[in-house]
Design an enzyme around this catalytic site. Structure first.
Site, mmCIF file in Angstrom:
data_model
loop_
_atom_site.group_PDB
_atom_site.id
_atom_site.type_symbol
_atom_site.label_atom_id
_atom_site.label_comp_id
_atom_site.label_asym_id
_atom_site.label_seq_id
_atom_site.Cartn_x
_atom_site.Cartn_y
_atom_site.Cartn_z
ATOM 1 N N GLU A 96 -10.963 5.847 -8.593
ATOM 2 C CA GLU A 96 -9.625 5.657 -8.004
ATOM 3 C C GLU A 96 -9.154 6.919 -7.297
ATOM 4 O O GLU A 96 -8.513 6.871 -6.262
ATOM 5 C CB GLU A 96 -8.613 5.275 -9.091
ATOM 6 C CG GLU A 96 -8.827 3.917 -9.698
ATOM 7 C CD GLU A 96 -8.520 2.790 -8.731
ATOM 8 O OE1 GLU A 96 -9.157 2.722 -7.671
ATOM 9 O OE2 GLU A 96 -7.660 1.958 -9.056
ATOM 10 N N THR A 147 -3.447 1.854 -0.048
ATOM 11 C CA THR A 147 -2.742 2.322 -1.257
ATOM 12 C C THR A 147 -2.168 3.722 -1.063
ATOM 13 O O THR A 147 -1.054 4.019 -1.511
ATOM 14 C CB THR A 147 -3.684 2.293 -2.481
ATOM 15 O OG1 THR A 147 -4.076 0.947 -2.699
ATOM 16 C CG2 THR A 147 -3.004 2.813 -3.739
#
Ligand code: HSE
Length: 300
Positions: free
Chosen positions: A130, A183
């Protein structure tokens, strides 16, 4: 020796729990085929379904870096693996696509090596995926993708992740409009400061949602699926957000909000047929402004 591993998509935040709540769905998800190799290091031999957009270099790929960090941790960085990544969900969708790849990769490596670590112990390595995907090592997608069910990240430092009981009958409708939200951008637009007033409202909903899920109390779940901090800022990135949300509520949803950083939206409901109806209503609302979408219904 070779293994095929599927890791599911996830709904992060779940309205009020930015970076701390997430749950896994049945589909879509990503698949990794990992094979031991005599040549040291992790090599990505193929990525299917990304239209050539993801890095092929292992250290820049969420699945690749997760395996590399894992191998370093267990003290065997010289081991060799070849990986085929089958992306079965869209990128930049808010469905936890980068997380699913990272989880599938590190889970597969751990299986091939005879499970030296537990799934919970694999979490920090999937979080590294991530970090390279969006600049923040949040655990609210990798946690539920790895552990299944509804996950609370009680603390990041030290990492403390807890699985929460959910009602026997609970369904999620996920609708992914055919637009993309990055994101990193969706995190950048957030304000760093939150008012005390909104903090109090959000804490009430966080506590209410957990109590509602565990009791179970559907009405409490419904009252608690409210986000006064993130949704008002991010919803501007999703065309027709208010109309789609209203369509879900009118069709019987307990609540509806952004899935992760969007643009996908999720709605929770008590019955499978209501969940299907909600999906159709949400898709219709997007279509009213010419946006096509995919809908997925899963039992949680
Ligand atoms: N909690 C993260 C965010 C999830 O909302 O930015 C990203 O999918």
């Amino acid at each position: 020796e070779s293994i095929r591993v599927f890791a599911p998509a996830t709904v992060a935040n779940v309205a009020c729990g930015f970076d701390i709540f997430g749950f896994a769905v049945a589909s879509p998800g990503d698949e990794v085929v990992l094979t031991r190799s005599e040549t040291p290091g992790v090599r990505i031999t193929d990525i299917i379904g990304d239209e050539g957009r993801l890095p092929r270099e292992a250290s820049r790929n969420t699945a690749g870096i997760s395996i590399q960090k894992y191998l370093q941790h267990i003290g065997q960085p010289e081991l060799g693996f070849e990986m085929v990544l089958n992306k079965q969900m869209p990128l930049g969708s808010g469905l936890g696509s980068s997380a699913a790849s990272a989880v599938a990769g590190v889970f597969a490596a751990n299986e091939l090596l005879g499970r030296p670590l537990t799934p919970l112990q694999l979490l920090p390595f999937a979080m590294e995926g991530e970090r390279i995907a969006c600049g923040s090592a949040h655990a609210d997608n990798v946690g539920p993708s790895l552990l299944g069910g509804f996950v609370v990240v009680r603390s990041y430092n030290p990492l403390d992740v807890v699985r929460i009981q959910t009602p026997a009958s609970l369904y999620c409708t996920l609708v992914h409009p055919d637009i993309e939200v990055n994101t990193k951008d969706a995190r950048f637009i957030l304000k760093n400061e939150v008012s005390l007033k909104n903090t109090i409202i959000q804490m009430g909903n966080v506590a209410g949602l957990i109590a509602g899920l565990m009791t179970p109390d559907y009405d409490l779940i419904s009252r608690s699926l409210v986000d006064v901090i993130i949704e008002p800022v991010r919803s501007i990135l999703i065309p027709e957000f208010n109309e789609v949300k209203q369509a879900a509520l009118d069709a019987g949803a307990l609540g509806c909000s952004i899935s992760g950083s969007g643009p996908s939206m999720f709605a929770l409901s008590r019955d499978a047929d209501v969940a299907e109806r909600i999906g159709a209503a949400m898709q219709q609302a997007f279509l009213a402004v010419g946006i096509t979408s995919e809908a997925y219904v899963s039992e949680i």
